[in-house]
Design an enzyme around this catalytic site. Sequence first.
Site, PDB file in Angstrom:
ATOM      1  N   GLU A  35       0.821  -1.213   0.000  1.00 10.36           N
ATOM      2  CA  GLU A  35       0.000   0.000   0.000  1.00 10.36           C
ATOM      3  C   GLU A  35       0.854   1.262   0.000  1.00 10.36           C
ATOM      4  OE1 GLU A  35      -3.291   0.648  -0.289  1.00 10.36           O
ATOM      5  OE2 GLU A  35      -3.406  -1.457  -0.866  1.00 10.36           O
ATOM      6  N   CYS A 190     -11.916   2.136 -15.066  1.00 11.74           N
ATOM      7  CA  CYS A 190     -12.233   3.563 -14.942  1.00 11.74           C
ATOM      8  C   CYS A 190     -10.930   4.358 -14.900  1.00 11.74           C
ATOM      9  CB  CYS A 190     -13.055   3.812 -13.673  1.00 11.74           C
ATOM     10  SG  CYS A 190     -13.813   5.445 -13.648  1.00 11.74           S
ATOM     11  N   CYS A 197     -16.023   2.278 -20.291  1.00 11.53           N
ATOM     12  CA  CYS A 197     -17.361   2.218 -19.680  1.00 11.53           C
ATOM     13  C   CYS A 197     -18.151   1.019 -20.196  1.00 11.53           C
ATOM     14  CB  CYS A 197     -18.117   3.513 -19.956  1.00 11.53           C
ATOM     15  SG  CYS A 197     -17.281   4.961 -19.268  1.00 11.53           S
ATOM     16  N   CYS A 200     -17.705  -1.775 -17.837  1.00 11.99           N
ATOM     17  CA  CYS A 200     -17.835  -1.408 -16.417  1.00 11.99           C
ATOM     18  C   CYS A 200     -19.162  -1.897 -15.824  1.00 11.99           C
ATOM     19  CB  CYS A 200     -17.738   0.112 -16.272  1.00 11.99           C
ATOM     20  SG  CYS A 200     -17.897   0.652 -14.554  1.00 11.99           S
ATOM     21  N   CYS A 206     -23.894   5.072 -13.627  1.00  9.57           N
ATOM     22  CA  CYS A 206     -22.832   6.072 -13.493  1.00  9.57           C
ATOM     23  C   CYS A 206     -23.227   7.428 -14.086  1.00  9.57           C
ATOM     24  CB  CYS A 206     -21.573   5.560 -14.189  1.00  9.57           C
ATOM     25  SG  CYS A 206     -20.246   6.774 -14.226  1.00  9.57           S
TER      26      CYS A 206
HETATM   27  S1  SF4 Z   1     -19.167   3.765 -16.220  1.00  7.57           S
HETATM   28 FE1  SF4 Z   1     -18.517   5.326 -14.781  1.00  7.57          FE
HETATM   29  S2  SF4 Z   1     -17.424   4.206 -13.200  1.00  7.57           S
HETATM   30 FE2  SF4 Z   1     -17.581   2.871 -14.983  1.00  7.57          FE
HETATM   31  S3  SF4 Z   1     -15.712   3.197 -16.183  1.00  7.57           S
HETATM   32 FE3  SF4 Z   1     -17.263   4.583 -16.988  1.00  7.57          FE
HETATM   33  S4  SF4 Z   1     -16.956   6.469 -15.863  1.00  7.57           S
HETATM   34 FE4  SF4 Z   1     -15.923   4.876 -14.709  1.00  7.57          FE
END
Ligand code: SF4
Length: 392
Positions: A35, A190, A197, A200, A206
Amino acid sequence: MDDFARHLLHWYDLHGRHDLPWQHPRAPYRVWVSEVMLQQTQVATVLPYFERFVDALPDVRALAAASEDRVLALWSGLGYYRRARYLHAAAQRCVVRHDGELPRDFESLAALPGIGRSTAGAILALAHEQRHAILDGNVKRVLSRYHGVAGWPGERTVENALWAHAETHTPEARIADYTQAIMDLGATVCTRANPRCDACPQAQVCAAHRAGTTAVIPAARPARALPEKYTFFVVLRDEHDRVLLQRRPPQGVWPGLWSLPEAADEHAAQELASRLAALDPDTAVALPVILHVFTHFKLHASPIEWRGVRARSAVADDPATRWYSRAEIADLGIPAPVRKVLMRWPEASSAKNSSAKPKASIARHGRANSANASTNTSDAKRGNSGLTTRPC
Ligand code: SF4
């Protein structure tokens, strides 16, 4: 568990990173070292450093007992050396106050040098499955976009809003997986530029994705002109293939690391070189300028090199100034830009002959080849050095 955490964990099971070296075993010490290394540094960069570090210093007691030189040498190349010094100091405090272990309670852990709220939360979540939120750079980006939080996350009000979201989403169950998952999502999907996206798990909800604002959320740090500083490195190589280094003071830039002697200008560099070694001033050679960008300023360092010099006995009395061989340098804590200069080691045979005046040095009092002497525009500001130049 809310939808954000549920979708994230489902994605993590299929696409998250499960083979990082600090996950096997996910011991508190290994998690802590990883970390701290990952603060301001990407996983791919950290991997070899982590393996080397924990091989050499496998637990808190080993780290506490190591010399600062040893710790800095193992850190050498990762940058942000204050992290290594804090790590070392924290290990020593753990030996004195916590029986050689990292404390398991949040307050004691966060009170150690170099461990802030997010790092303490990550260690306790990953190593002990305790429910704590984290908010590192990746998580800030994910939550800023998911919730449409405009503004720079370094601003207190923006950061507070993001902490509130982080606390809300952190589940009661599978806390270690959730913590790894949200870091992974920020690092691999992201991303800062061109987030994926379409891959995602949060895309349907989002805010930034739906509004088409991923390019401007989170806002970049407000632009500011960094001050520029100039220095001269004195590179002295002796007839035994050694180079002269000085330990930097414990405060300021590159604290405690070994570096090249420095002077404010070319004339001072010549004087300093003559004080430190017996040499022929006319053999000075200007090496390419190094540009290094720190958080608060840009440094332009102009190395001037003398080869085949003879050590002065006065230097031997100063523990902070030492001649080092090529083999010894490999085990020293040395800032990356300085190491770059040192790695231009002359071949042994040429080093022997290098006290002879180099042919090109007839240009010493003439015009230097500034195209070779500079890797950036800083020479234009300083003017020509008038020294012989040698390209890297
Ligand atoms: S949908 Fe939103 S959280 Fe997902 S990668 Fe795209 S910007 Fe990032």
